[in-house]
Design an enzyme around this catalytic site. Structure first.
Site, PDB file in Angstrom:
ATOM      1  N   SER A  15     -35.871  -8.379 -16.326  1.00 42.07           N
ATOM      2  CA  SER A  15     -36.137  -9.148 -15.115  1.00 42.07           C
ATOM      3  C   SER A  15     -35.574 -10.565 -15.252  1.00 42.07           C
ATOM      4  CB  SER A  15     -37.641  -9.143 -14.826  1.00 42.07           C
ATOM      5  OG  SER A  15     -37.906  -9.552 -13.505  1.00 42.07           O
ATOM      6  N   HIS A  44     -39.228  -1.053 -11.728  1.00 36.41           N
ATOM      7  CA  HIS A  44     -38.824  -2.330 -12.310  1.00 36.41           C
ATOM      8  C   HIS A  44     -39.245  -2.436 -13.772  1.00 36.41           C
ATOM      9  CE1 HIS A  44     -37.356  -6.349 -12.340  1.00 36.41           C
ATOM     10  NE2 HIS A  44     -38.533  -6.867 -12.627  1.00 36.41           N
ATOM     11  N   ASP A  79     -35.852   0.826  -8.875  1.00 39.42           N
ATOM     12  CA  ASP A  79     -36.387  -0.533  -8.888  1.00 39.42           C
ATOM     13  C   ASP A  79     -36.571  -1.010  -7.453  1.00 39.42           C
ATOM     14  OD1 ASP A  79     -36.876  -3.292  -9.212  1.00 39.42           O
ATOM     15  OD2 ASP A  79     -35.631  -3.392 -11.011  1.00 39.42           O
TER      16      ASP A  79
END
Length: 513
Positions: A193, A443, A405
């Protein structure tokens, strides 16, 4: 004085620690002996095996991660400090070094969203495998969902953008060298991320910091990503009829999967290659009034906008890729509430416009886009054309992203990889850059597809042997049904051979799309 004698001399209990044979100084002595520019050491203490307790909310390198199991951590030397390269800087970091069994290597990590606390989740795994490791709060203490800490603080923008992790890396290597008597023989980076973006930033701005970098679902380029989050929320908030309740996102996910599940040769609840999926949300449009099992026309339009992604209304140019079909399960995080994702709205309301009355509905995707880029792109965004020095040094970059995601569109990493390969050349890229897309992964981890992947071990072996990975294995978490699948280097995809269990990775082969 050895680690063992130092700890036992100050304790009225039996000595619990065994010092590394090559330790150069005691852990406690680092508080006085470690000298790093602009750095104050605030803690240097031994932690017994299984004895670490989280001092705050610091979590994994990406949002939504599982709870951390700290009980299996080995004994280690814990060093904490604060780095102030400018008067307005306040970078807090920690370095963990095994008291026994150090493998001679170092692993750095990043953080998630706007950070705001030490990313302990990036440290637990590496320490348990014998690495010395470090993480930071990326330059501020606060909520990871709130970007207003940057307002009026240009030095904090630089710290968050790239300087904090670099300075923490420098401090960590100094601590390792002081404690063990020699620095790491290999330095690796692994994070997801915002941590993935910072990994790319390390390769771009500080190519000598790490020998190998694993950047998972990188939030890059970050300024256009903030525009994407705003666009996605706004698509469902134009009016009450555009709003999509959580059950309808689940309905969309199910319909998309049913439409494209079998494209890879097996029905398993996973879309293997979303870019080839032709699912259209209009297939779910209500024939009459709104109902739980269909979408209204405004809801269909909202999904078309989300899949399409933000575009400049004046030029038609794509600002950021849209979300992949199959990523619907996480989209509600960007569309619930009265405003879009606060990670984005606080960025625009705070540092970009510095206006507490700013309303997301007023955003101009032409004029205001340029204002946002002028404010933050230099510090926050990594161009795919700037990694030639990292690659030329024979360093390794392992890119990865989950196709499902729903927070960061997966196509953004594909686009970055394609542009990078074009920039450095296919031959050089083959030996130094790999991209692995993960079907069904949301994610950073989780989702319908197997998502337990040893990215750290992969980048470590790649740096050590020079042999680029040609196939990775993804597995379900231990508490789920046993299933493994191969991950293929992009642009290859995994196809079922037609024989054997579809829950075993050896029964799939990697082939061209």
């Amino acid at each position: 004085m050895s680690l063992r004698s130092a700890s036992c001399a100050t304790a009225a209990v039996a000595c619990l620690f065994v010092a590394p044979a090559h330790a150069a100084t005691s852990c406690a002595a680092l508080a006085q002996e470690l000298r790093v520019p602009n750095t104050t050491i605030t803690l240097a203490a031994e932690v017994p095996a299984g004895g670490f307790k989280l001092p705050g909310p610091g979590g994994p390198g990406g949002p939504g991660g599982p709870a951390m199991d700290l009980s299996a951590l080995p004994s280690f030397c814990r060093v904490a400090g604060t780095i102030r390269p400018t008067a307005d800087s306040d970078i807090r970091f920690e370095v963990w070094m095994p008291l026994t069994g150090w493998n001679g290597k170092f692993v750095g990590g990043g953080n998630g969203v706007w950070a705001g606390s030490i990313a302990y989740g990036d440290m637990v795994g590496p320490l348990g495998r014998g690495y010395a490791t470090a993480a930071s709060d990326v330059g501020h203490q606060g909520s990871p969902l709130d970007g207003t800490f940057l307002t009026g603080h240009p030095e904090k923008l630089t710290d968050f953008g790239h300087r904090a992790v670099h300075e923490s890396t420098v401090a960590a290597k100094a601590a390792i060298a002081k404690f063990y008597g020699n620095g790491p023989q290999r330095s690796l980076y692994a994070s997801c991320s915002t941590g993935g973006r910072i990994g790319l930033m390390e390769a771009y701005r500080y190519p000598e910091d790490y020998d190998g970098i694993s950047a998972i679902a990188p939030a890059n380029p970050m300024v256009p990503l903030m525009v994407s989050s705003l666009w996605t929320g706004n698509a469902t908030m134009k009016n009450d009829t555009s709003r999509i309740p959580a059950p309808k996102f689940a309905l969309l996910q199910k319909a998309a999967t049913e439409a494209c599940d079998a494209d890879d040769g097996v029905r398993d609840g996973i879309i293997g290659n979303p870019p080839t999926c032709g699912f259209d949300p209009a297939a779910l449009q209500c024939k009459g009034d709104d109902a739980p099992d269909c979408l209204t026309a405004p809801q269909v339009q909202a999904m078309h906008d989300i899949y399409r992604g933000p575009r400049n209304p004046s030029t038609g140019k794509q600002i950021y890729p849209g979300f992949s079909v199959g990523a619907e399960a996480q989209m509600q995080a960007l569309t619930m509430g009265q405003e879009p994702f606060p990670v984005a709205t606080t960025f625009f309301r705070g540092p970009v416009f510095n206006d507490t009355t700013w309303n997301f509905r007023s955003y101009d995707y032409d004029r205001d886009l340029e204002r946002a880029k002028a404010y933050g792109s230099d510090a926050l965004d990594v161009p795919p054309t700037g990694l030639d020095k990292f690659v030329a040094g024979n360093r390794k970059l392992l890119l990865s992203h989950g196709w499902a995601d729903g927070l960061i569109p997966a196509q953004s990493t594909v686009n970055f990889y394609d542009a990078l390969v074009k920039d450095v050349g296919a031959r050089r890229a083959r030996g130094n850059v790999r991209l692995f897309m993960v079907p069904g992964m949301t994610h950073c981890r989780g989702g319908a597809g197997p998502s337990e992947i040893d990215f750290l071990g992969t980048i470590d072996r790649w740096v050590e042997t020079g042999q680029a990975p040609e196939r990775l294995v993804a597995a379900n978490p231990p508490n789920a049904a046993k299933r493994t699948r191969p991950l293929c280097p992009y642009p290859q995809v995994a196809k079922y051979t037609g024989t054997g269990s579809t829950d075993e990775e050896q029964n799939f082969r990697c082939e061209a799309r």
